[in-house]
Enzyme design. Structure first.
Site, short mmCIF file in Angstrom:
data_model
loop_
_atom_site.label_atom_id
_atom_site.label_comp_id
_atom_site.label_asym_id
_atom_site.label_seq_id
_atom_site.Cartn_x
_atom_site.Cartn_y
_atom_site.Cartn_z
CB VAL A 84 3.41 19.11 15.67
CG1 VAL A 84 2.65 20.44 15.59
CG2 VAL A 84 2.89 18.28 16.84
CE LYS A 85 1.32 19.31 7.25
NZ LYS A 85 0.31 18.98 6.21
CB ILE A 86 5.72 24.12 12.60
CG1 ILE A 86 5.52 23.28 13.87
CG2 ILE A 86 5.92 25.59 12.94
CD1 ILE A 86 4.42 23.77 14.79
#
Length: 220
Positions: A84-86
């Site tokens: 997951v890209k944050i």
């Protein structure tokens, strides 16, 4: 070394996965939006295209940490193993810390400085994505920033990897690899530029011409 494609074009991923030694595919909200296919439809198709051993990346949309965490859980449930890209904001750092405890792997994205990237790694991000060309476009030195970040992670957060992004030329990507980056993600045009040089085709045509002139065939 890990090579990723930065795209949500399923057909192109299927085509290039046969050719390139891909580790997976990265996406972002702009890339997903450009394809006009709902994220919950396109992500499973991308995962199928890269196979069970490929790694897929997708980004949250919420601005607050709790919202990011909830969206990350939805993404993880929809595509097991997804990273997951944050975005590395204050709320993003808080989300990365929480997701680390939940066992959901993250990538700290929208990184414009080595210090910002280091904080993401220390918070628990598995990957950190510096934006090379965007830093250059703002008058900075994207490659130098990547070099600094790579050195910082090697010294202080060796469990995290630099996954360099935002390239306009193959040269930028190669310079990041020479700086020690363990992963890069390439847009489709840059990935194809790595192979598509006129000199290569010209050399092959000369081989064929010489062989055909000598033996009257293009086969062994």
């Amino acid at each position: 070394m890990e090579l990723y494609l930065d795209t949500a074009n399923v057909a192109e991923v299927e085509r290039l996965a046969r050719i390139y030694p891909l580790a997976g595919v990265t996406t972002n909200p702009s890339i997903i939006a450009a394809g006009k296919t709902p994220v919950w439809d396109v992500l499973p198709r991308l995962q199928k295209a890269i196979g069970p051993e490929g790694t897929l990346f997708a980004q949250t949309m919420s601005r607050d940490a709790l919202g990011m965490v909830e969206e990350a859980k939805r993404l993880s449930n929809a595509v097991p193993g997804i990273v997951v890209k944050i975005p590395v904001t204050a709320e993003g750092l808080a989300a990365i810390k929480m997701l680390k405890k939940e066992g959901i792997p993250t990538l700290g994205t929208a990184v414009y400085s080595a210090s910002q990237g280091l904080l993401a790694a220390l918070a628990g991000a598995k990957y950190v994505a510096p934006y090379v060309n965007r830093v250059d476009a703002q008058g900075g030195d994207g490659i130098r920033m990547v070099q600094e970040l790579q050195s910082l992670l090697e010294m202080h957060a060796p469990e995290s990897k630099v996954l360099a992004a935002s390239f306009k030329t193959p040269r930028q990507a190669l310079d990041c690899l020479l700086a020690g980056c363990e992963a890069i993600t390439l847009p489709l045009d840059v990935a194809q530029q790595m192979l598509g040089t006129p000199a290569v085709e010209s050399a092959i045509e000369k081989f064929e011409q010489d062989w055909n002139n000598a033996f009257g065939t293009l086969n062994l």
